[in-house]
Write a protein that holds these residues in place. Structure first.
Motif, PDB file in Angstrom:
ATOM      1  N   PRO A  65       0.829  -1.404  -0.150  1.00 38.71           N
ATOM      2  CA  PRO A  65      -0.118   0.118   0.008  1.00 38.71           C
ATOM      3  C   PRO A  65       1.011   1.377   0.041  1.00 38.71           C
ATOM      4  O   PRO A  65       0.946   1.994   1.000  1.00 38.71           O
ATOM      5  CB  PRO A  65      -0.809  -0.181   1.201  1.00 38.71           C
ATOM      6  CG  PRO A  65      -0.002  -1.134   2.083  1.00 38.71           C
ATOM      7  CD  PRO A  65       0.790  -1.859   1.508  1.00 38.71           C
ATOM      8  N   VAL A  67       3.194   4.192  -2.996  1.00 38.16           N
ATOM      9  CA  VAL A  67       3.321   4.520  -4.394  1.00 38.16           C
ATOM     10  C   VAL A  67       4.821   3.771  -4.654  1.00 38.16           C
ATOM     11  O   VAL A  67       5.484   3.983  -3.599  1.00 38.16           O
ATOM     12  CB  VAL A  67       3.524   6.099  -4.517  1.00 38.16           C
ATOM     13  CG1 VAL A  67       4.047   6.294  -5.820  1.00 38.16           C
ATOM     14  CG2 VAL A  67       2.134   6.767  -4.640  1.00 38.16           C
ATOM     15  N   SER A  77       1.028   3.925   3.367  1.00 36.93           N
ATOM     16  CA  SER A  77      -0.424   4.074   3.638  1.00 36.93           C
ATOM     17  C   SER A  77      -0.868   2.775   4.748  1.00 36.93           C
ATOM     18  O   SER A  77      -0.721   1.740   4.053  1.00 36.93           O
ATOM     19  CB  SER A  77      -1.309   4.257   2.428  1.00 36.93           C
ATOM     20  OG  SER A  77      -2.463   3.999   2.738  1.00 36.93           O
ATOM     21  N   ALA A 106      -3.221  -1.442  -5.116  1.00 37.98           N
ATOM     22  CA  ALA A 106      -4.117  -1.190  -6.201  1.00 37.98           C
ATOM     23  C   ALA A 106      -3.952  -1.566  -7.512  1.00 37.98           C
ATOM     24  O   ALA A 106      -4.877  -2.318  -8.266  1.00 37.98           O
ATOM     25  CB  ALA A 106      -5.075   0.026  -5.846  1.00 37.98           C
ATOM     26  N   THR A 130     -10.198   0.634  -5.500  1.00 38.57           N
ATOM     27  CA  THR A 130     -10.399  -0.512  -4.413  1.00 38.57           C
ATOM     28  C   THR A 130     -10.700   0.345  -3.270  1.00 38.57           C
ATOM     29  O   THR A 130     -10.285   1.477  -2.762  1.00 38.57           O
ATOM     30  CB  THR A 130      -9.072  -1.219  -3.978  1.00 38.57           C
ATOM     31  OG1 THR A 130      -7.849   0.012  -3.769  1.00 38.57           O
ATOM     32  CG2 THR A 130      -8.634  -2.084  -5.185  1.00 38.57           C
ATOM     33  N   GLY A 134      -8.629   2.884   2.664  1.00 44.30           N
ATOM     34  CA  GLY A 134      -8.444   4.259   1.802  1.00 44.30           C
ATOM     35  C   GLY A 134      -8.996   3.952   0.408  1.00 44.30           C
ATOM     36  O   GLY A 134      -9.971   2.984   0.465  1.00 44.30           O
ATOM     37  N   ILE A 135      -8.721   4.610  -0.355  1.00 42.81           N
ATOM     38  CA  ILE A 135      -9.068   4.516  -1.970  1.00 42.81           C
ATOM     39  C   ILE A 135      -7.875   4.160  -2.661  1.00 42.81           C
ATOM     40  O   ILE A 135      -7.011   5.123  -2.736  1.00 42.81           O
ATOM     41  CB  ILE A 135     -10.030   5.440  -2.488  1.00 42.81           C
ATOM     42  CG1 ILE A 135     -11.396   5.517  -1.550  1.00 42.81           C
ATOM     43  CG2 ILE A 135     -10.478   5.162  -3.782  1.00 42.81           C
ATOM     44  CD1 ILE A 135     -12.463   6.427  -1.990  1.00 42.81           C
ATOM     45  N   GLY A 136      -7.903   3.061  -3.437  1.00 46.87           N
ATOM     46  CA  GLY A 136      -6.522   2.882  -4.233  1.00 46.87           C
ATOM     47  C   GLY A 136      -7.300   2.981  -5.851  1.00 46.87           C
ATOM     48  O   GLY A 136      -8.308   2.622  -5.992  1.00 46.87           O
ATOM     49  N   GLU A 150      -3.233   6.717  -7.825  1.00 43.53           N
ATOM     50  CA  GLU A 150      -3.367   7.470  -6.410  1.00 43.53           C
ATOM     51  C   GLU A 150      -4.698   8.499  -6.829  1.00 43.53           C
ATOM     52  O   GLU A 150      -4.648   9.610  -5.889  1.00 43.53           O
ATOM     53  CB  GLU A 150      -2.120   8.272  -5.983  1.00 43.53           C
ATOM     54  CG  GLU A 150      -1.166   7.566  -5.707  1.00 43.53           C
ATOM     55  CD  GLU A 150      -1.375   6.644  -4.193  1.00 43.53           C
ATOM     56  OE1 GLU A 150      -2.001   7.076  -3.451  1.00 43.53           O
ATOM     57  OE2 GLU A 150      -1.069   5.504  -4.308  1.00 43.53           O
ATOM     58  N   HIS A 153      -6.355  10.003  -3.575  1.00 44.06           N
ATOM     59  CA  HIS A 153      -5.800  11.338  -2.933  1.00 44.06           C
ATOM     60  C   HIS A 153      -6.185  12.603  -3.762  1.00 44.06           C
ATOM     61  O   HIS A 153      -5.620  13.778  -3.423  1.00 44.06           O
ATOM     62  CB  HIS A 153      -4.496  11.180  -2.915  1.00 44.06           C
ATOM     63  CG  HIS A 153      -3.840  10.222  -1.773  1.00 44.06           C
ATOM     64  ND1 HIS A 153      -3.331  10.652  -0.596  1.00 44.06           N
ATOM     65  CD2 HIS A 153      -4.278   9.010  -1.685  1.00 44.06           C
ATOM     66  CE1 HIS A 153      -3.322   9.724   0.363  1.00 44.06           C
ATOM     67  NE2 HIS A 153      -3.630   8.407  -0.352  1.00 44.06           N
TER      68      HIS A 153
HETATM   69  C1  BGC Z   1      -3.116   4.600  -0.693  1.00 48.40           C
HETATM   70  C2  BGC Z   1      -2.778   3.808  -2.049  1.00 48.40           C
HETATM   71  C3  BGC Z   1      -3.254   2.584  -1.734  1.00 48.40           C
HETATM   72  C4  BGC Z   1      -4.736   2.533  -1.401  1.00 48.40           C
HETATM   73  C5  BGC Z   1      -5.333   1.234  -1.007  1.00 48.40           C
HETATM   74  C6  BGC Z   1      -4.264   4.747  -0.161  1.00 48.40           C
HETATM   75  O1  BGC Z   1      -4.585   5.279   0.888  1.00 48.40           O
HETATM   76  O2  BGC Z   1      -2.586   5.976  -1.073  1.00 48.40           O
HETATM   77  O3  BGC Z   1      -1.367   3.682  -2.191  1.00 48.40           O
HETATM   78  O4  BGC Z   1      -3.049   1.829  -3.176  1.00 48.40           O
HETATM   79  O5  BGC Z   1      -4.645   3.448   0.047  1.00 48.40           O
HETATM   80  O6  BGC Z   1      -4.388   0.381  -0.089  1.00 48.40           O
END
Ligand code: BGC
Length: 248
Positions: A65, A67, A77, A106, A130, A134-136, A150, A153
């Motif tokens: 998780p 970059v 993350s 992701a 995903t 968070g959102i991936g 990303e 974000h």
């Molecule tokens: C992160 C991504 C990651 C996602 C899912 C986000 O907060 O910035 O890099 O893919 O969460 O884990």
């Protein structure tokens, strides 16, 4: 051909051998709790345990998780901040003696969904989001991944999109599914208008509950839940490991 895929998450680290021609797992999934704090060294120890569990001697793919640029984690993350600047591929290789390819989690799920899930017969631009803690995001254009997008974000509603529409926010704020889905729909439409994907695939935990909120989503392209569910990260990681397979 079989390769080992490993999906590193905030709470669990999961691995399995994957037939990369069919996308099928050829062993059971093995899960080990993510060590807390999830420092590079502690996670590398678990990765080694997984390699030993499968008695694996070949290339390994890993989703993280973060970059990941050329094996080096740029963000962290739900894992320890110590990852930032760590060459994950070199670290895992040193720990196990095996060649590693490390990609964003992701992106791994996206590679799998595009090849073997809902995107398998779809041309053009497939976007996999995903939705979890968070959102991936993953963007696959005509079969080619554009890594590290990303999109969780993005600046949205005066903050960051994943702090508005992630599944963890639904839980934290105690939002009913339909109320949360209104937020998700706003976000999806925002993303749609930036990239105009041919298809949207929703992964993460919420993909299993799609029928609860599907009727609240109104985006101008086909949208569907991920088909590979919690195996996508492992399968995609194994696909990424192909980078280390020598063509003879
Ligand atoms: C992160 C991504 C990651 C996602 C899912 C986000 O907060 O910035 O890099 O893919 O969460 O884990």
């Amino acid at each position: 051909m079989e390769l080992l895929g490993i999906d590193i998450g905030g709470s669990g680290i999961k691995g399995a051998l994957v037939d990369i021609e069919t996308g099928q797992l050829t062993t059971d999934r093995h899960r080990i709790d993510t060590p807390q704090p999830a420092t590079p060294q502690a996670v590398a120890g678990v990765v080694k345990e997984l390699v030993e569990h499968f008695n694996w001697k070949g290339p390994v793919g890993c989703g993280l998780p973060s970059v990941v640029l050329h094996g080096v984690a740029q963000t962290a993350s739900n894992i320890d901040e110590g990852w930032i600047g760590t060459n994950a591929e070199a670290l895992f290789q040193e720990e196990t003696g095996l060649p590693f390819k490390v990609v964003n989690d992701a992106d791994a799920a996206g590679l799998a969904e595009a090849a073997f899930g809902g995107g398998r017969n779809q041309h053009g631009l497939i976007m996999v989001l995903t939705i979890g803690t968070g959102i991936g995001s993953a963007i696959i254009a005509d079969g080619k991944l554009i890594p590290n997008t990303e999109l969780g974000h993005l600046r949205f509603k005066g903050g960051i999109a994943e702090k508005y529409a992630a599944d963890s926010i639904r839980k934290k704020e105690g939002l009913p599914w339909e109320e949360w889905a209104v937020r998700l729909d706003e976000y999806l439409n925002h993303v749609y208008k930036l990239f105009y994907p041919d298809m949207l695939i929703l992964g993460g935990g919420v993909s299993k509950k799609f029928e609860r909120y599907q009727h609240k989503l109104d985006v101008p392209c086909p949208i569907q839940p991920a088909e590979l569910l919690n195996q996508a990260g492992i399968i995609g990681a194994a696909l990424a490991a192909q980078a280390h397979v020598k063509v003879v």
